[in-house]
Structures are given as C-alpha cells and as structure tokens.
Scaffold this motif. Structure first.
Motif, PDB file in Angstrom:
ATOM      1  N   PRO A  92      -7.325  -5.771  -8.814  1.00  0.00           N
ATOM      2  CA  PRO A  92      -8.097  -5.008  -7.819  1.00  0.00           C
ATOM      3  C   PRO A  92      -8.431  -5.806  -6.563  1.00  0.00           C
ATOM      4  N   GLU A  93      -8.293  -7.138  -6.645  1.00  0.00           N
ATOM      5  CA  GLU A  93      -8.612  -7.963  -5.479  1.00  0.00           C
ATOM      6  C   GLU A  93      -7.492  -7.993  -4.442  1.00  0.00           C
ATOM      7  N   MET A  94      -6.363  -7.325  -4.716  1.00  0.00           N
ATOM      8  CA  MET A  94      -5.249  -7.288  -3.763  1.00  0.00           C
ATOM      9  C   MET A  94      -5.387  -6.049  -2.874  1.00  0.00           C
ATOM     10  N   PRO A  95      -5.721  -6.220  -1.597  1.00  0.00           N
ATOM     11  CA  PRO A  95      -5.939  -5.046  -0.730  1.00  0.00           C
ATOM     12  C   PRO A  95      -4.692  -4.203  -0.522  1.00  0.00           C
ATOM     13  N   GLU A  96      -3.480  -4.821  -0.621  1.00  0.00           N
ATOM     14  CA  GLU A  96      -2.245  -4.078  -0.349  1.00  0.00           C
ATOM     15  C   GLU A  96      -2.107  -2.853  -1.247  1.00  0.00           C
ATOM     16  N   GLY A  97      -2.498  -3.004  -2.520  1.00  0.00           N
ATOM     17  CA  GLY A  97      -2.380  -1.879  -3.438  1.00  0.00           C
ATOM     18  C   GLY A  97      -3.227  -0.702  -2.999  1.00  0.00           C
ATOM     19  N   TRP A  98      -4.480  -0.982  -2.629  1.00  0.00           N
ATOM     20  CA  TRP A  98      -5.387   0.077  -2.188  1.00  0.00           C
ATOM     21  C   TRP A  98      -4.887   0.725  -0.895  1.00  0.00           C
ATOM     22  N   ILE A  99      -4.486  -0.120   0.067  1.00  0.00           N
ATOM     23  CA  ILE A  99      -4.068   0.399   1.380  1.00  0.00           C
ATOM     24  C   ILE A  99      -2.824   1.270   1.249  1.00  0.00           C
ATOM     25  N   ASN A 100      -1.819   0.774   0.521  1.00  0.00           N
ATOM     26  CA  ASN A 100      -0.572   1.535   0.406  1.00  0.00           C
ATOM     27  C   ASN A 100      -0.771   2.835  -0.374  1.00  0.00           C
ATOM     28  N   TRP A 101      -1.595   2.777  -1.400  1.00  0.00           N
ATOM     29  CA  TRP A 101      -1.908   3.973  -2.194  1.00  0.00           C
ATOM     30  C   TRP A 101      -2.591   5.014  -1.303  1.00  0.00           C
ATOM     31  N   SER A 102      -3.581   4.558  -0.532  1.00  0.00           N
ATOM     32  CA  SER A 102      -4.323   5.492   0.329  1.00  0.00           C
ATOM     33  C   SER A 102      -3.428   6.065   1.423  1.00  0.00           C
TER      34      SER A 102
END
Length: 465
Positions: free
Chosen positions: A369-379
């Motif tokens: 969860p500490e990797m922002p890329e996952g959140w950004i790309n998902w969103s």
C-alpha cells in the motif's frame, strides 16, 4: 578447486554416507567431528528432523559427549520442543556447570520463546565464561535486536566483529541495526578502523564497502571493494557488490563487467545472470538482456526476477500479450511484489482486459500500500470510465496512508474539480501547495484547461514563495 569448495564437498560426502546408513539400516562409524559437520549441515539448511536424527545417532555412539548433548538441546529448541531442550541442557549443566554453551543454549531457547530479558542474561553469563567467543556476542546481539534495543544490539555485534572480522552475519545485522536507528553514517569510523589496523585485509575493505554502500556513498563503497579485489582477485562477493555500486551510479556497462567476475570462471550463478540481464535492459539492449534473463531461468526456473525482467523487455517493445505470460509467472512465484502487480495491471489494460487490470491494481495496493503508483493508476482507470466517486475515494484512502505524498493530493484535487466539488478541491489544493508547491504543475498536466481558471491560479499564487 579452492579450499572452501573442497571442505564443502567433504561435508556433503559425509552427509551422503550418513544418509546411506539410515537407508540401509546398518551401523557405520563416524568420528565426533563428522557428526558435528552432519548436524551443522542439517541445521543450516533448516532440516531439523534430520538434524535430530543425526544427534540421536551421534549420542548413541558418544553418550558422554557434552558437545553432542548441547547440539541435541539446540536442535530440539529449533523444532520448538522447548521443554525437552531445557531438560537436556539441565542434564549437561549437572555434568559441566561452568560450560559456556549451557548458558548460550538457555539463551537461544529464551530468545525463541520471546523472553528477551532472560536471553540477554544467559548470553552475558556465557560471555563471562568465554569472553573470546564471537558467536556468544552475536547471539546476544540477536536477542537485543528482537527486543527492539538496536543500540545495545549494535554494541554486541561490534564486539563480535572485533573478535572475528570474518563474521559476515554480524556485519549484516550490525548494518541493519545502525540503519534502523539512524546511526549508520556516524559509525562508519568503526569499519574504517579495521582497514587502518590491517590494510591488507580483503575482508576489512569488503566490510567497509558494505557500510559505505548502505550509507549510499557509492563512490567510497566502490573504492573499498576495489581494494578488497586488489588484495584477493577471486573475492567474488566483492565483485558483485562493486557491480551493484556501478548500477546505483547508472554505469551499467561497468556493472556488467563486474557481475561477470562475480562467480568462478564457467560457473555463472542465476543471480549474476539476472543482474546482467537487468543492466542490458537499462541500456535498452533488448536481445542481450533477454538472453541473460533466459540463461538465469535455465539455471533456476523459479527466479521470479528473471520472469519479470523478460516481461519488462516485452512491455517496452509494446509486445503486451507476450509480456502478460511473464508477468503472470512472476506474480505466481512472488505475489508480495507491488511492482509485479502494477506491471501486470498495465499490460492487462493495454490489451483491453480492464477488469483484470483493476483486479491487479487492487492486489498491488493490498501487498504494498505504500507504493503510490498502484493507487494512481487504479484511480486513473476509474476516472477514464467516468467513475469520479470511485477515483476520489481511492485517492482519499491513498493520501491518508501516504500523507507526505503531494502527487496524491494534486490528483485528488483534479478528480474533485472534475466532479464539480470545488470547495473540497480547493481545500485539498491548499494542503498540496503547503506540502510541495512546485508540484502544482501536475494539476495542469492533468487538466491543461485549469490554467484558464482565475480563482484557481489566484489561490496557487498565494502560496508562491
């Protein structure tokens, strides 16, 4: 064949002879040293059932050997049979109460049971009885470390290294404790002292190099590893570390040259080949990169890094269907890598598998969860689908987890503006500007038309320093 290889082969031959004895059910004679080697072999490879079998066979031949009884107690402890281990060590204490290994074994058992104050007391008692044994101070360090007392652990590891500078495990644990406690840079002098005392010690230069490397002083680290290699040209671990320094300095061709020297001639390791493949990947020499990744897989088909590496190469060449196979294999072998899931999600999206892409991004944020890329790309996918509420919720969750990441706040602001939530967007923007003003350009990259909104630009100008 070097001396270390010969010794390893001798131990393996002894182990094989012992296993033949068990299989045939016929007794064979082993001297005390043979049994010690067999037990060490099994414990180091965490084959504790076989280690206990070796202990039983050894004690049957040498029933009065306190060393073997101590080994048996330690193996029982490794198997979680603490009460039996304590009974065994109490028996040894009755025979030889001043034996330092009695205290050490009790310390090991206490450590494994999580009773760290008792463990420390036992190891200190052992050190009083045998002050010249580096392994006792090493175990004392482990007890302190698991107790989260990193400064005390570091002191113990230092004492262990003063007695035996070749103890690489002590070096690694010491570096970890110094790093965790934020004291690495102020302790570099400890490692330099060994090279001052013995400038012709390859291991001293190697250890200093590791300390510099951990401190991200790659130039100094490379120089230290160079000295180690000058003293011992076949110091393969030093070549590997020197190569890693060059990777960190983005000198990939020099790194390749060193990785090729990090193993005996004609005996490449899967790890070295994978590292060479990654260097060629950075140089965008796709054929060479894939060739070395494949060679690594030929040696070790379970090497997830090599599967992932080939996927990256295919991805870079826009061969997304092919890349999917390699990414899926990588996550199948190591599902705890957010990087792997993000890459898989990206490839799934490129071939039109939107649902699979969303699932992979969700998995990425679960495992890391500490990797922002996952959140950004998902969103971003949710936003493209017009699911503004979903995209906003993801960015809120991500920014709560990573409050120091301004990129997430600017992204959240953009989504809120798109959803018409202007008041909320301006509140988020103020926080983002306070956190990192210069990154406000991200907002305009995402929404170029926003530069024409006067209210927004006025708000940004208020925070310009």
């Amino acid at each position: 064949m070097n001396e270390e290889s010969e010794e390893r082969d001798e131990v393996l031959a002894t182990v094989q002879r012992f296993e033949r004895m068990l299989a045939d059910g016929e007794p064979m004679f082993f001297d005390l040293g043979d049994f010690e080697s067999i037990i060490d072999h099994y414990t180091q490879s965490t084959q504790f059932d076989k280690a206990l079998q070796a202990c039983e066979a050894a004690v049957a031949q040498y029933p009065f050997s306190t060393e073997l009884l101590i080994d048996r107690a330690q193996v029982l402890a490794m198997r979680g049979q603490y009460q039996e281990a304590l009974v065994q060590i109490d028996e040894v204490a009755g025979r030889d109460p001043d034996n330092a290994d009695v205290a050490v074994t009790r310390g090991i058992i206490a450590t494994q049971q999580g009773d760290f104050p008792a463990a420390v007391g036992y190891f200190q008692q052992g050190a009083e009885r045998a002050p010249d044994r580096d392994d006792i101070y090493f175990n004392l360090g482990l007890a302190y470390q698991q107790w989260q007392k990193f400064k005390s652990a570091a002191r113990s590891y230092k004492q262990s290294l003063k007695l035996n500078p070749d103890n690489d495990a002590a070096v690694q644990e010491l570096l970890y404790c110094l790093e965790v406690s934020g004291r690495l840079e102020t302790n570099l002098e400890f490692f330099r002292r060994f090279t001052d005392e013995d400038p012709y010690s390859a291991i001293a230069w190697y250890n200093l190099g590791q300390a510099y490397y951990k401190a991200a002083q790659y130039g100094n680290a490379a120089q230290a590893f160079d000295y180690a290699i000058l003293i011992d040209g076949k110091f393969y671990e030093a070549h590997a570390y020197l190569a890693s320094c060059f990777v960190s300095m983005e000198e990939y061709q020099r790194a390749i040259d060193e990785f090729q020297l990090s193993y005996p001639e004609g005996e490449p390791t899967a790890e070295a080949l994978c590292n060479i493949g990654e260097c060629y990947e950075k140089l965008r020499q796709w054929d060479q990169s894939r060739r070395h990744y494949q060679k690594a897989l030929d040696l070790d088909p379970e090497m997830d890094e090599a599967w992932f590496g080939i996927g990256v190469i295919l991805d870079a060449q826009e061969h997304w269907f092919q890349a999917l196979h390699y990414y899926r294999k990588a996550v199948g072998l190591y599902a705890e890598s957010g990087e792997y899931w993000i890459a898989l999600a990206g490839a799934e999206y490129q071939v039109g598998n939107v649902v699979s892409a969303l699932e992979a991004y969700e998995k990425a944020t679960e495992v890391q969860p500490e990797m922002p890329e996952g959140w950004i790309n998902w969103s971003a996918i949710l936003y493209e689908q017009g699911n503004y509420d979903g995209a906003i919720d993801l960015m809120k969750t991500a920014s709560e987890l990573l409050p120091e990441d301004a990129d997430l706040l600017y992204r959240l602001c953009a989504y809120q503006l798109a959803a018409g939530r202007y008041r909320q967007a301006y509140d988020v923007l103020e926080n983002a500007l306070l956190l990192d003003f210069d990154k406000h350009r991200l907002l305009f990259e995402f929404f170029p038309e926003l530069e024409q909104q006067r209210a927004l630009t006025r708000l940004i100008e208020q925070y310009r320093k």
